[in-house]
Design an enzyme around this catalytic site. Structure first.
Site, mmCIF file in Angstrom:
data_model
loop_
_atom_site.group_PDB
_atom_site.id
_atom_site.type_symbol
_atom_site.label_atom_id
_atom_site.label_comp_id
_atom_site.label_asym_id
_atom_site.label_seq_id
_atom_site.Cartn_x
_atom_site.Cartn_y
_atom_site.Cartn_z
ATOM 1 N N ASP B 10 0.615 -0.985 -0.051
ATOM 2 C CA ASP B 10 0.321 -0.110 -0.093
ATOM 3 C C ASP B 10 0.799 0.839 0.182
ATOM 4 O O ASP B 10 2.122 1.189 1.137
ATOM 5 C CB ASP B 10 -0.765 0.336 1.246
ATOM 6 C CG ASP B 10 -1.706 1.059 1.157
ATOM 7 O OD1 ASP B 10 -2.164 2.009 0.726
ATOM 8 O OD2 ASP B 10 -2.648 1.050 2.437
ATOM 9 N N ASP B 105 -3.098 2.357 -5.798
ATOM 10 C CA ASP B 105 -2.259 3.021 -5.182
ATOM 11 C C ASP B 105 -1.890 1.155 -4.062
ATOM 12 O O ASP B 105 -1.565 0.898 -2.959
ATOM 13 C CB ASP B 105 -2.064 3.506 -4.120
ATOM 14 C CG ASP B 105 -2.556 3.796 -3.048
ATOM 15 O OD1 ASP B 105 -4.501 3.124 -3.336
ATOM 16 O OD2 ASP B 105 -3.242 4.638 -2.068
ATOM 17 N N GLU B 106 -2.483 0.586 -4.465
ATOM 18 C CA GLU B 106 -2.698 -0.728 -3.475
ATOM 19 C C GLU B 106 -2.894 -2.160 -4.725
ATOM 20 O O GLU B 106 -3.689 -2.250 -5.180
ATOM 21 C CB GLU B 106 -3.872 -0.449 -3.076
ATOM 22 C CG GLU B 106 -4.063 -1.601 -1.142
ATOM 23 C CD GLU B 106 -5.166 -1.193 -1.108
ATOM 24 O OE1 GLU B 106 -5.484 -2.094 -0.244
ATOM 25 O OE2 GLU B 106 -6.229 -0.192 -1.186
#
Lengths: 378, 402
Positions: B10, B105-106
């Site tokens: 993350d 973003d993960e």
């Protein structure tokens, strides 16, 4: 009332009127059959107020005595008991005598029944169909017209007019139309009618017509059809058939039937019937019994598939195709219904696209037409 | 099943970090990614400096301004973030093909069996972090564990720049003391319910009597019991596409006009449907989201008999959902949105049939009306060639001019 009647004539008469006996009426007398004896013979009547059938057993037929009327009178007997009893009676003749309080004695051979009858005065009189709107048609033709159209009536009461068959007459041409909005059947015939006689929007309940069809003989004897304001009367020899008409305006179908086509094919009826029937075996009932026609320039392929059962395909090469290639899906039940009432060896099928109605025509009989709307696949 | 090694990565305050990286003058400042002019919008992300003031994502912008008046408000630049995201995913792809992208973003990585190449999970996580730091000048937090739930939990434990392994023996010490809200599938409502039942920590759930709790919680009982005991068999699903596509609008002024709301919905549906078609998916469900002025948010779903990617059925459905909300004149609406979910690749759904009728017009909301499909195809091709503005519905014209 006191009469003696041949058993066979009695059985036949009861059978004729039996279909009009009401099966679920709250009026007790309607579950009975009325018998009335006078010098002309013995008259049987049954009605459920939707249809009515009356048949006369005359005293003499070809000098043979059928009914001997010893005392005129009338009685109503429960159709259920009366019908069963008469069929099982041992003798060749049956004596029926009405005593006090509607007690009816039925004697045949050594058997004697005492049945409780009902007051004939309570039995509704069949309407007096007056009117000069009378035309005549051969019994077998009328029977055929009913057979070929009534299958297409709607079984849903949402649109009552569609539960009936539309009768129209113009220039001596009688036309029947029936549709449940997914398919449509029409049949025409020239009948004997006064030249000025004309009617439109006469809607006869499909159920009534099925009963009428059973009564009609397979011969070319003429039957008279009287069209009145809200009923139709059909006279066949000693039997008369009444039916109520359906109120309402039948939809205009003149623009529904395509007059041109993009794909036309001529095919053997039996071969196609067999193939569609085989295809329908794996079609899914809950999914409109879909069967597909894949029409190429020189062949017709019949296919069907369902995710659970599997699939089927069968080509027919012996066909004539005019026009465009086409893939169309339809309810095989409608198709088979249509073919069941067709007697021609060959069929002409005319398509105007996979989302438009297609026509089944008979090359040897331009008076019959069947239209089926396809099923959309998405 | 052999024990898996799952990584959850993350990025730390992703949008804010990208902005700080690209504009050195922002470093050390509370950076808040939110439309500065849209006071009624919400915060997308904020830097750790801003979080110290109590600002967090999904907070109303106006509230963020109150909490952190000196914050630097920057409008989000999704194109830029998406480009960075691609670079980041490319780094991950060096380690395993089994990458499940959760958002920009993960991501989850299944690195089971890659140990010989790159070392154990922790080593690999460290190498990935180093790559990201060196090449992108950004930091990420990584959780390493033997299933997805625990990996995701771990990545969140020591943010930012975290690197936390959770092994089966860590379960009691590291996981069980955590609050139940950390359990996957436990939202605010379920958390309240669990608390009332005396379950406060994950440890409580791990020891609860499942049979008894099933009567209160239904299937949720089994679900959380397994998770709390460190059992989660969900595989890492690579190449996973978006789970939903949505559009929402926060109004500058509260709206009481239903017709205006409907027009807004129509505009949103157009965009959603186009994106849906571009993605090659069809949606089984459509969700209407409404936020009332007092910040109460409701969602309503409609499930289609047949998945669709067309405006008409989508709009008819959301309009119906809006009507069902029974808005009165007193109800002021702050936000409205449309999301389609339960996406399935187009053309994979079993066919349906419809018997055509002579008299009844075909239902206008058929999910796959061929004429609508054709229309959408033409509209899409025009938009592809001349831009999205080339064609729109008459009903939406005036709004766009305003």
């Amino acid at each position: 009332m006191k009469i003696i009647i041949l058993k066979n004539a009695l059985v036949q008469a009861i059978q004729n009127v039996h279909k009009a006996v009401s099966s679920k009426s709250t009026i007790p007398v309607l579950s009975g059959i009325k018998m009335a004896a006078d010098e002309s013979g013995l008259r049987f009547t049954a009605t459920d107020l939707e249809i009515g059938i009356e048949t006369l057993v005359p005293t003499l037929i070809d000098d043979e005595e059928i009914v001997q009327v010893k005392e005129a009178g009338a009685i109503v007997l429960s159709a259920r008991f009366f019908g069963e009893i008469v069929r099982k009676l041992p003798g060749k003749t049956v004596e029926i005598e009405v005593k006090q309080n509607y007690l009816t004695i039925i004697r045949s051979g050594k058997t004697e029944y005492n049945l409780h009858g009902l007051d004939h005065e309570e039995f509704p009189r069949l309407p007096q169909v007056a009117g000069n709107q009378v035309f005549s048609v051969q019994s077998d033709i009328l029977k055929d017209m009913i057979r070929q159209t009534s299958l297409a009536v709607s079984s849903e009461e949402i649109r009552p007019v569609l539960t009936g068959v539309l009768f129209t007459l113009k220039n001596g041409n009688l036309k029947f139309v029936a549709t449940d909005s997914h398919r449509l059947a029409t049949r025409e015939s020239i009948v004997e009618a006064p030249p000025e006689m004309e009617f439109t929007n006469v809607i006869v309940p499909g159920k009534s017509l099925n009963e009428l069809g059973r009564l009609l003989a397979d011969n070319d004897v003429l039957v008279d059809v009287v069209v009145a304001e809200n009923q139709v009367l059909v006279k066949m020899g000693h039997t008369q058939f009444y039916t109520r008409l359906i109120d309402g305006q039948y939809p205009d179908i003149s623009r529904i039937i395509p007059t041109t086509f993009k794909t036309g094919l001529t095919v053997n009826t039996k071969e196609l019937q067999g193939a569609v029937e085989r295809a329908s075996l794996v079609a899914k009932e809950s999914d409109n019994n879909v069967v597909r026609f894949n029409i190429k320039h020189d062949r017709l392929e019949i296919t069907s598939a369902s995710p659970d059962a599997g699939k089927m395909s069968e080509p027919i090469d012996e066909i004539q195709v005019n026009g465009d290639e086409l893939l169309i899906a339809f309810n095989s039940k409608f198709f088979m219904d249509a073919l069941r009432v067709i007697d021609s060896p060959d069929l002409l099928i005319e398509f105007t696209g996979s989302m438009s109605p297609f026509l089944i025509k008979l090359p040897d009989n331009p008076t019959y037409l069947h239209l089926i709307l396809p099923v959309r696949i998405y | 099943m052999e024990q898996r090694t799952i990584l959850h990565l993350d990025m730390d305050a992703f949008f804010a970090s990208v902005e700080q990286r690209d504009s050195p003058e922002l470093r050390g400042l509370p950076v808040i990614i939110a439309h500065p002019t849209e006071l009624r919008g919400v915060v997308s992300t904020c830097s750790y400096e801003a979080r110290r003031f109590g600002v967090h994502s999904a907070m109303p912008t106006s509230q963020a301004k109150r909490l952190c008046p000196n914050g630097v408000f920057i409008a989000p630049d999704h194109r830029k973030y998406s480009a960075v995201s691609k670079q980041m995913m490319a780094i991950l792809a060096r380690y395993t093909p089994l990458i499940e992208k959760l958002s920009v973003d993960e991501a989850f990585l299944d690195v089971t069996g890659c140990e010989r190449l790159f070392g154990d999970g922790v080593t690999m996580a460290r190498r990935i972090k180093e790559d990201i730091s060196r090449e992108l000048n950004l930091t990420a937090s990584v959780g390493i564990s033997y299933n997805k739930f625990l990996a995701k939990l771990a990545s969140d434990l020591e943010k930012p720049d975290g690197l936390v392994p959770i092994t089966p023996s860590d379960l009691e010490t590291r996981v069980h003391p955590l609050p139940i809200s950390r359990l996957w599938g436990v939202g605010q409502k379920s958390a309240e319910q669990l608390t009332r039942l005396g379950l406060r920590t994950i440890g409580d759930v791990a020891q609860m009597n499942v049979t008894r709790m099933r009567t209160y919680l239904g299937s949720l009982a089994d679900h959380i019991y397994l998770l709390a005991n460190g059992r989660d068999e969900r595989p890492v699903q690579p190449n996973r596409e978006a789970k939903s596509i949505g559009q929402e609008t926060t109004f500058a002024e509260d709206v009481r006009d239903v017709v205006f709301l409907e027009t807004t919905l129509l505009g949103q549906v157009e965009k959603v449907a186009r994106r849906l078609r571009q993605s090659g998916f069809e949606a089984r469900t459509v969700t209407l989201k409404l936020r009332y002025a007092p910040w109460q948010t409701i969602t309503r779903n409609h499930t289609f008999a047949h998945p669709t990617d067309l405006e008409t059925p989508l709009y008819t459905a959301v309009k119906g959902l809006l009507a069902k909300c029974g808005l009165s004149r007193e109800d002021a609406i702050r936000l409205i949105g449309v999301t389609v979910g339960n996406l399935v690749p187009k053309g994979t759904v079993e066919e349906q049939t419809q018997q055509l009728s002579l008299f009844d017009a075909p239902t206008p909301t058929v999910e796959t009306d061929p004429r609508q499909q054709e229309l959408s195809r033409v509209v899409d091709s025009l938009k592809d060639k001349f831009g999205d503005k080339i064609l729109t519905r008459a009903r939406l014209v005036r709004r766009e001019e305003e």
